[in-house]
Design a protein around this motif. Structure first.
Motif, PDB file in Angstrom:
ATOM      1  N   PRO A 147       0.590  -1.097   0.213  1.00  0.00           N
ATOM      2  CA  PRO A 147      -0.061  -0.033   0.116  1.00  0.00           C
ATOM      3  C   PRO A 147       0.764   1.380   0.142  1.00  0.00           C
ATOM      4  CG  PRO A 147      -0.777  -1.473   1.679  1.00  0.00           C
ATOM      5  CD  PRO A 147       0.363  -1.902   1.024  1.00  0.00           C
ATOM      6  N   ASN A 148       1.962   1.202   0.531  1.00  0.00           N
ATOM      7  CA  ASN A 148       2.732   2.638   0.749  1.00  0.00           C
ATOM      8  C   ASN A 148       3.984   2.551  -0.350  1.00  0.00           C
ATOM      9  OD1 ASN A 148       1.443   3.026   2.988  1.00  0.00           O
ATOM     10  ND2 ASN A 148       2.885   2.530   4.247  1.00  0.00           N
ATOM     11  N   ALA A 149       4.032   1.639  -1.472  1.00  0.00           N
ATOM     12  CA  ALA A 149       4.920   1.468  -2.269  1.00  0.00           C
ATOM     13  C   ALA A 149       4.990   2.990  -3.212  1.00  0.00           C
ATOM     14  CB  ALA A 149       5.181   0.278  -3.143  1.00  0.00           C
ATOM     15  N   GLU A 150       5.893   3.156  -3.734  1.00  0.00           N
ATOM     16  CA  GLU A 150       6.130   4.351  -4.640  1.00  0.00           C
ATOM     17  C   GLU A 150       5.497   4.187  -5.968  1.00  0.00           C
ATOM     18  OE1 GLU A 150      10.402   5.092  -5.607  1.00  0.00           O
ATOM     19  OE2 GLU A 150      10.612   3.303  -6.600  1.00  0.00           O
ATOM     20  N   LEU A 184      14.387  -3.084   5.785  1.00  0.00           N
ATOM     21  CA  LEU A 184      15.065  -1.840   6.326  1.00  0.00           C
ATOM     22  C   LEU A 184      15.700  -1.312   5.116  1.00  0.00           C
ATOM     23  CD1 LEU A 184      17.037  -3.825   9.273  1.00  0.00           C
ATOM     24  CD2 LEU A 184      14.914  -2.806   9.417  1.00  0.00           C
ATOM     25  N   HIS A 185      16.103   0.030   5.451  1.00  0.00           N
ATOM     26  CA  HIS A 185      16.729   0.873   4.426  1.00  0.00           C
ATOM     27  C   HIS A 185      18.576   0.362   4.668  1.00  0.00           C
ATOM     28  CE1 HIS A 185      13.615   3.522   3.466  1.00  0.00           C
ATOM     29  NE2 HIS A 185      13.424   3.884   4.702  1.00  0.00           N
ATOM     30  N   PRO A 186      19.070   0.897   3.737  1.00  0.00           N
ATOM     31  CA  PRO A 186      20.467   0.452   3.961  1.00  0.00           C
ATOM     32  C   PRO A 186      21.287   0.929   5.055  1.00  0.00           C
ATOM     33  CG  PRO A 186      20.271   1.083   1.647  1.00  0.00           C
ATOM     34  CD  PRO A 186      18.819   1.357   2.393  1.00  0.00           C
ATOM     35  N   ASP A 187      20.818   1.961   5.668  1.00  0.00           N
ATOM     36  CA  ASP A 187      21.385   2.439   6.895  1.00  0.00           C
ATOM     37  C   ASP A 187      20.797   1.908   8.133  1.00  0.00           C
ATOM     38  OD1 ASP A 187      18.731   3.477   7.031  1.00  0.00           O
ATOM     39  OD2 ASP A 187      19.556   5.676   7.134  1.00  0.00           O
ATOM     40  N   ALA A 188      20.252   0.728   7.972  1.00  0.00           N
ATOM     41  CA  ALA A 188      19.597  -0.162   8.914  1.00  0.00           C
ATOM     42  C   ALA A 188      17.903   0.361   9.831  1.00  0.00           C
ATOM     43  CB  ALA A 188      20.534  -0.458   9.846  1.00  0.00           C
ATOM     44  N   THR A 189      17.831   1.593   9.251  1.00  0.00           N
ATOM     45  CA  THR A 189      16.388   1.958   9.688  1.00  0.00           C
ATOM     46  C   THR A 189      15.307   1.406   8.971  1.00  0.00           C
ATOM     47  OG1 THR A 189      16.284   3.865   8.035  1.00  0.00           O
ATOM     48  CG2 THR A 189      17.262   4.373  10.126  1.00  0.00           C
ATOM     49  N   THR A 190      14.087   1.327   9.859  1.00  0.00           N
ATOM     50  CA  THR A 190      13.141   0.526   9.383  1.00  0.00           C
ATOM     51  C   THR A 190      12.386   1.217   8.228  1.00  0.00           C
ATOM     52  OG1 THR A 190      11.541   1.613  10.809  1.00  0.00           O
ATOM     53  CG2 THR A 190      12.557  -0.474  11.282  1.00  0.00           C
ATOM     54  N   ASP A 191      11.775   0.603   7.114  1.00  0.00           N
ATOM     55  CA  ASP A 191      11.192   1.025   5.960  1.00  0.00           C
ATOM     56  C   ASP A 191       9.644   0.937   6.036  1.00  0.00           C
ATOM     57  OD1 ASP A 191      10.589   1.875   3.398  1.00  0.00           O
ATOM     58  OD2 ASP A 191      11.776   0.466   2.518  1.00  0.00           O
ATOM     59  N   THR A 192       9.057   2.106   6.092  1.00  0.00           N
ATOM     60  CA  THR A 192       7.661   1.898   6.273  1.00  0.00           C
ATOM     61  C   THR A 192       6.914   1.605   4.740  1.00  0.00           C
ATOM     62  OG1 THR A 192       7.395   4.297   5.978  1.00  0.00           O
ATOM     63  CG2 THR A 192       7.314   3.657   7.976  1.00  0.00           C
ATOM     64  N   ALA A 193       7.827   1.734   3.819  1.00  0.00           N
ATOM     65  CA  ALA A 193       7.182   1.508   2.454  1.00  0.00           C
ATOM     66  C   ALA A 193       6.921   0.150   2.318  1.00  0.00           C
ATOM     67  CB  ALA A 193       7.997   2.042   1.424  1.00  0.00           C
ATOM     68  N   SER A 194       7.803  -0.836   3.362  1.00  0.00           N
ATOM     69  CA  SER A 194       7.435  -2.167   3.073  1.00  0.00           C
ATOM     70  C   SER A 194       6.320  -3.050   3.686  1.00  0.00           C
ATOM     71  CB  SER A 194       8.954  -2.913   3.926  1.00  0.00           C
ATOM     72  OG  SER A 194       8.653  -2.641   5.343  1.00  0.00           O
ATOM     73  N   LEU A 195       5.277  -2.073   4.098  1.00  0.00           N
ATOM     74  CA  LEU A 195       4.101  -2.534   4.575  1.00  0.00           C
ATOM     75  C   LEU A 195       3.576  -3.445   3.245  1.00  0.00           C
ATOM     76  CD1 LEU A 195       1.660  -2.006   6.704  1.00  0.00           C
ATOM     77  CD2 LEU A 195       0.878  -0.492   5.057  1.00  0.00           C
TER      78      LEU A 195
END
Length: 274
Positions: A147-150, A184-195
């Motif tokens: 749902p959140n993908a670009e 996760l993003h490459p900087d290890a933070t969570t990616d909300t677009a992965s919903l």
């Protein structure tokens, strides 16, 4: 984990992968695992999205392999090695493959594969990547939707897509294909677009196999032994209560309850603790 340590982690993975004997034959990379040879062809991979990072591998599994997993046979060493070759993440970082079966009207609500609590991060850390393998074709519905993908607004969808699939960027289940996406993003933070979620099956049935991969080694046996010694009975996933309420204890007993002496992840919610 800060970005410097994260880059170091990936460098370690790369160095480990170099230790695996490999040879190039045309465009096919053959990863040597013991006495078996696992073919991995990068030309079969298509990039779907950068937000989240998602890729589809056409024909990742053979028809026989799909049928093999549906029977819940646990001899999947070649598939595990192929996943490691594709993701560049060590086999030991992965959880056991989870087999899911969806019948008419059944779905999976949108959710994240990374954790929101510290307790679940203690073993293996966050889930960095998910490999979703489709074991059957679905006549209608059953799409995986982000749902959140670009690309949710630009993807061209005709009448062959379900109404649910039109709520985001969607992937049709095709027997043998595998979807890889990163939580996760490459900087290890969570990616909300992965919903992501699984749309309701409209016609036919859907079989899939999910492989969750963590940032560190996932040695579940140590934690289970420690909890058993303390007499604890807890769920190992924050979604267990919701899954149990939705009937997953009966629909997916191997993962939820356990089998063959291997305990499941949601024994408390399934009310099977001794």
């Amino acid at each position: 984990m800060d970005s410097q340590h994260f880059l170091g982690f990936f460098l370690l993975i790369f160095l480990q992968s170099c230790l695996v004997s490999a040879d190039i034959n045309g465009s096919v990379l053959k990863m040597k695992t013991g006495t078996s040879s696992v073919p991995f062809d990068p030309t079969h991979v298509t990039q779907l999205s950068w937000h989240p990072r998602a890729f589809i591998y056409k024909g990742f599994l053979s028809s026989d392999e799909c049928d093999h997993l549906i029977t819940l046979d646990e001899v999947v060493a070649d598939i595990e090695a192929r996943i490691a070759a594709w993701t560049f993440l060590p086999v030991e970082n992965g959880e056991s493959i989870q087999i899911l079966h969806y019948e008419h009207g059944q779905k999976y609500e949108p959710h994240f594969d990374y954790f929101h609590d510290k307790a679940n991060q203690q073993l293996g850390g966050h889930r960095i990547a998910t490999v979703l393998m489709y074991l059957s074709d679905v006549e209608s519905g059953g799409e995986t939707v982000f749902p959140n993908a670009e690309g949710r607004l630009s993807q061209v969808q005709d009448e062959n897509w379900s109404a649910c699939a039109k709520n985001g960027y969607a992937v049709k289940p095709r027997k043998g294909d595998a979807l890889l996406f990163f939580s996760l993003h490459p900087d290890a933070t969570t990616d909300t677009a992965s919903l992501h979620g699984s749309c309701p099956v409209i016609k036919g049935e859907k079989w899939s196999a999910t492989k969750w991969i963590h940032v560190r080694s996932f040695d579940r046996s140590k934690r289970l032994n420690r909890r058993a010694a303390m007499g604890e009975c807890v769920d190992e996933n924050e979604n267990c209560a919701g899954w149990a309420k939705a009937g997953e204890c009966k629909k997916n007993p191997t993962y939820m309850v356990g089998s063959g002496g291997s305990p499941g992840f949601c024994r408390k919610s399934c009310k099977v603790c001794s």
